[in-house]
Design an enzyme around this catalytic site. Structure first.
Site, short mmCIF file in Angstrom:
data_model
loop_
_atom_site.label_atom_id
_atom_site.label_comp_id
_atom_site.label_asym_id
_atom_site.label_seq_id
_atom_site.Cartn_x
_atom_site.Cartn_y
_atom_site.Cartn_z
CD GLU A 184 -3.12 -0.92 2.13
OE1 GLU A 184 -2.93 -0.26 3.16
OE2 GLU A 184 -4.21 -1.45 1.85
CD GLU A 253 -4.31 -6.12 2.79
OE1 GLU A 253 -5.02 -5.46 3.58
OE2 GLU A 253 -3.09 -5.95 2.67
C1 GAL Z 1 -4.27 -2.86 5.02
C2 GAL Z 1 -2.83 -3.36 5.14
C3 GAL Z 1 -2.79 -4.64 5.95
C4 GAL Z 1 -3.57 -4.47 7.21
C5 GAL Z 1 -4.98 -4.04 6.89
C6 GAL Z 1 -5.84 -3.81 8.10
O1 GAL Z 1 -4.31 -1.55 4.63
O2 GAL Z 1 -2.29 -3.58 3.87
O3 GAL Z 1 -1.45 -4.96 6.21
O4 GAL Z 1 -2.94 -3.50 7.98
O5 GAL Z 1 -4.96 -2.84 6.22
O6 GAL Z 1 -5.96 -4.95 8.84
#
Ligand code: GAL
Length: 718
Positions: A184, A253
């Protein structure tokens, strides 16, 4: 001798050459629709399991349950600070046995997406960076900075080479089909501009230059260069468009819930909404989707990021203890079965989208070879709708998608849950007989203290070897009086003692780590000893230049309302001591605990800075175990010398739970039953840490609590 320029030219040529040949020769690559494995486009369902958040003994079971759920890929970050705790000294054992973890995945016949980062965010201490990295001269994290790039490259190369040596890449016969560099970074680049852009280009070229032979992704990075794939992270990603027509639409994600922070409620995301988000992404041409997290697990030891709870349950399909969370686990399993039935049509055609109503659509994939799959979507968050598709009637519940793998028969709807609804049950098994030891409240003249003028930043002193740093100073007044002591701290929590007497505690929060303590304190005539215990609750894991964040008492520190006026102690002489005496004595270990004299009948009234110990036998059976800590305040727990992590039941969920529900059908934001309850009451005790008899349980309590209220509980589904 070769000059630097010649070497550069060679490097560039090799890089160009590799870039040109790899898409053709690689057995894993991609086109505009999907990742291709052995030239076959695939619809891939992936799930995150972070190896250090469970024990090696748990890994095979977690991976098996992931496979049974219909996952194709396990995604994990690589945790640099776990692997290189001090420069050049590596640890790939125990929970950090990355090779063993990948072997288990390979044995199960699943693929791996390796997110090397090495910045990982992940609610992990310091975002995965080792603390020593901050003290490399001239370093600035995650920007176009020489010392940082050198260290990042060295670690990334080490991991890629290790994977090659194990023959873990797919072209070598191994399970790794994808890699990730950075994490990110897009939003950071946007904020810092040109140096960020240069760093992005460098990171992508550096990663590609390691010749891993699999595609690299950069998540949330709209300008991912060259053939590096930019991917989406979020609760919904159906509208995501990659930055090139030749790249597939990937979702790295899909947040199955959210993390718990100390002071927050336990987040919840309904199974129906997760399923809806996945079906919507796939119907809109998505071909790779990863659940973050599939199993969240536990932030053992001091691995949690700032103010992040020890539990990293995440409301994931497998709960913290590795048990299926129902109905989420089975509802998603059924979804995966339905999606897999559509795979042939999905990879061989583009969707034809037609309106079925105001807020309803059909996405139809039909290939030349006669395959056909349809998704019928109702985006209305409130109303069920009857639609007609290909001459047949279908009833679509609100905020739902029906899947028709042959374009006729609905086999699945995201809002109709046929899976059983289980509730996790915590059954007390036993309490404990405790012994106790009251730790000292050191003062400025302590033998092991060192002193200086003014207030020191905490991390610079502790280097994170302990959460605790004592700040101590002396104050001499003419007569007994009660001035107001005000202390400003950069965080994260503070216990205040005057002449050895506890005066109170203040703490910050994830949103506002800084804190202020302000209270009238009793001073006696003559010399007074002020002792401040500053406790860190993890290091920041995200934010532009989070390495520059401060912690600890930085002032001002003032005494106001004295007969002699107001005093500013900020620049006085302060003495420092790292860690609690009990830590330095190793009270949490077998040898340290037995070397010390403990009080046989434990103190049970609220007494700050107390150590408790007990021994117990492992309960029969295989059910996962936890400690109910609801009678305690704040501190740390160890079993047989292994750190379970920080406990802090005194920090309770306040008011509303903003993360409970999400868009669409789930717009309610009221707290779902956790208000006023500890953010975390139960603390996972891995079975594999226990011996049959004589297990040593040690608790360090900062504020005070009743250890008789602690019980060992087993977790079951019912
Ligand atoms: C995303 C990040 C992950 C984790 C997630 C929240 O933005 O890439 O590593 O932090 O948020 O759980």
């Amino acid at each position: 001798m070769w000059g630097v320029n010649n070497i550069m030219v060679l490097f560039v040529l090799t890089y160009i050459c590799f870039s040109l040949i790899s898409p053709v020769s690689a057995d894993v690559w991609y086109d505009n629709k999907a990742i291709t494995i052995n030239k076959q486009r695939r619809i891939l369902i992936s799930g995150s399991i972070h190896y250090p958040r469970s024990t090696p003994e748990m890994w095979p079971g977690l991976i098996r349950k992931a496979k049974e759920n219909g996952l194709d890929v396990i995604q994990t970050y690589v945790f640099w600070n776990g692997h290189e705790p001090s420069p050049g000294k590596f640890n790939f054992g125990g929970r950090y046995d990355l090779v063993k973890f990948i072997k288990y995945i390979q044995q199960a016949g699943l693929y791996v997406h390796l997110r090397i980062g090495p910045f990982v965010c992940a609610e992990w201490n310091f975002g995965g960076f080792p603390v020593w990295l901050k003290y490399v001269p001239g370093i600035e994290f995650r920007t176009n900075n020489g010392p940082f790039k050198e260290k990042m490259q060295a670690f990334t190369a080490k991991i890629v080479n290790m994977m090659k040596a194990e023959k873990f890449f797919h072209w070598q016969g191994g399970p790794i089909i994808l890699a990730q560099i950075e994490n990110e970074y897009g939003p950071v680049e946007w904020e810092i501009g040109a140096p960020g852009k240069a760093y992005t280009n460098w990171a992508a070229a550096m990663a590609r230059g390691l010749n891993a032979g699999v595609p690299w992704v950069m998540c949330k990075q709209d300008d991912a260069p060259g053939d590096v794939i930019n991917t989406c992270n979020g609760f919904y990603c159906e509208g995501f468009v990659p930055n090139s027509k030749s790249k597939p639409k990937m979702w790295t994600e899909n947040w199955t819930g959210w993390y718990t922070k100390f002071g927050g409620a336990v987040p919840y995301r309904p199974a129906e909404d997760v399923a809806f988000s996945v079906a919507r992404f796939i119907q809109n041409g998505g071909s790779f989707m990863n659940y973050y997290m599939f199993h969240g697990g536990t932030n053992f030891g001091n691995t949690a990021g700032r103010f992040v709870a020890t539990s990293y349950d995440y409301d994931a399909p497998l709960d913290e203890y590795g048990l299926p969370r129902e109905p989420k686990y089975t509802h998603l399993k059924n979804l995966h079965t339905a999606i897999k039935m559509c795979e042939g049509a999905l990879v061989s055609s583009d969707a034809r989208v037609t309106k079925l109503g105001n807020n309803q659509e059909a996405h139809v994939y039909s290939s030349n070879s006669g395959k056909c799959a349809a998704f019928l979507a109702n985006y209305d968050p409130k109303w069920s709708v009857k639609v007609t598709f290909s001459g047949m009637q279908y009833e679509l519940p609100p905020w739902s998608i029906s899947i028709l793998p042959d374009c006729k028969k609905e086999v699945y709807n995201t809002a109709r849950v046929s899976a059983p609804r289980f509730h996790a049950k915590m059954t007390p098994i036993s309490g404990f007989d405790w012994q106790s030891f009251i730790d000292e409240t050191p003062t400025a003249d302590d033998d092991r203290a060192f002193s200086g003028s003014g207030l020191y930043e905490q991390l610079n002193v502790t280097r994170d070897t302990s959460d605790y740093l004592w700040y101590m100073t002396d104050v001499t007044v003419k007569s007994a009086e009660e001035p107001t002591l005000t202390i400003m701290s950069a965080g994260h929590s503070l216990h205040v003692f005057v002449n050895g007497q506890y005066q109170g505690t203040s703490y910050g929060s994830l949103e506002q780590p800084q804190l202020t303590f302000s209270k009238k304190v009793p001073l006696r005539a003559g010399l007074n000893k002020i002792s401040l215990l500053s406790a860190a609750v993890g290091l920041a894991n995200v934010g532009v230049h989070f390495e520059k964040y401060n912690q600890g008492v930085l002032g001002p520190v003032t005494l106001k309302g004295l007969h002699e006026g107001n005093w500013d102690l900020t620049r006085s002489k302060w003495s420092y001591k790292v860690g609690m005496s009990g830590e330095n004595l190793g009270l949490h270990t077998f040898s340290g605990a037995s070397a010390k004299e403990w009080q046989q009948s434990a103190v049970v009234q609220r007494q700050p800075l107390t150590w408790f110990k007990t021994t117990f036998n492992a309960p029969a059976g295989n059910d996962p175990l936890a400690l109910d800590m609801s009678s305690m305040g704040k501190g740390q727990i160890w079993i047989n010398g292994e750190s379970i992590g920080r406990h802090w039941p005194a920090n309770k969920a306040s008011g509303r739970c903003g993360q409970c529900n999400y868009a669409g059908m789930y717009t309610e934001t009221k707290c779902l039953g956790e208000c006023g309850q500890p953010s975390q009451r139960w603390y996972h005790v891995p079975r594999s840490w226990l011996r049959p008899t004589g297990n040593l349980l040690v608790v360090f309590e900062e504020i005070g609590g009743n250890p008789r209220g602690i019980s060992l509980v087993k977790r079951t589904n019912m």
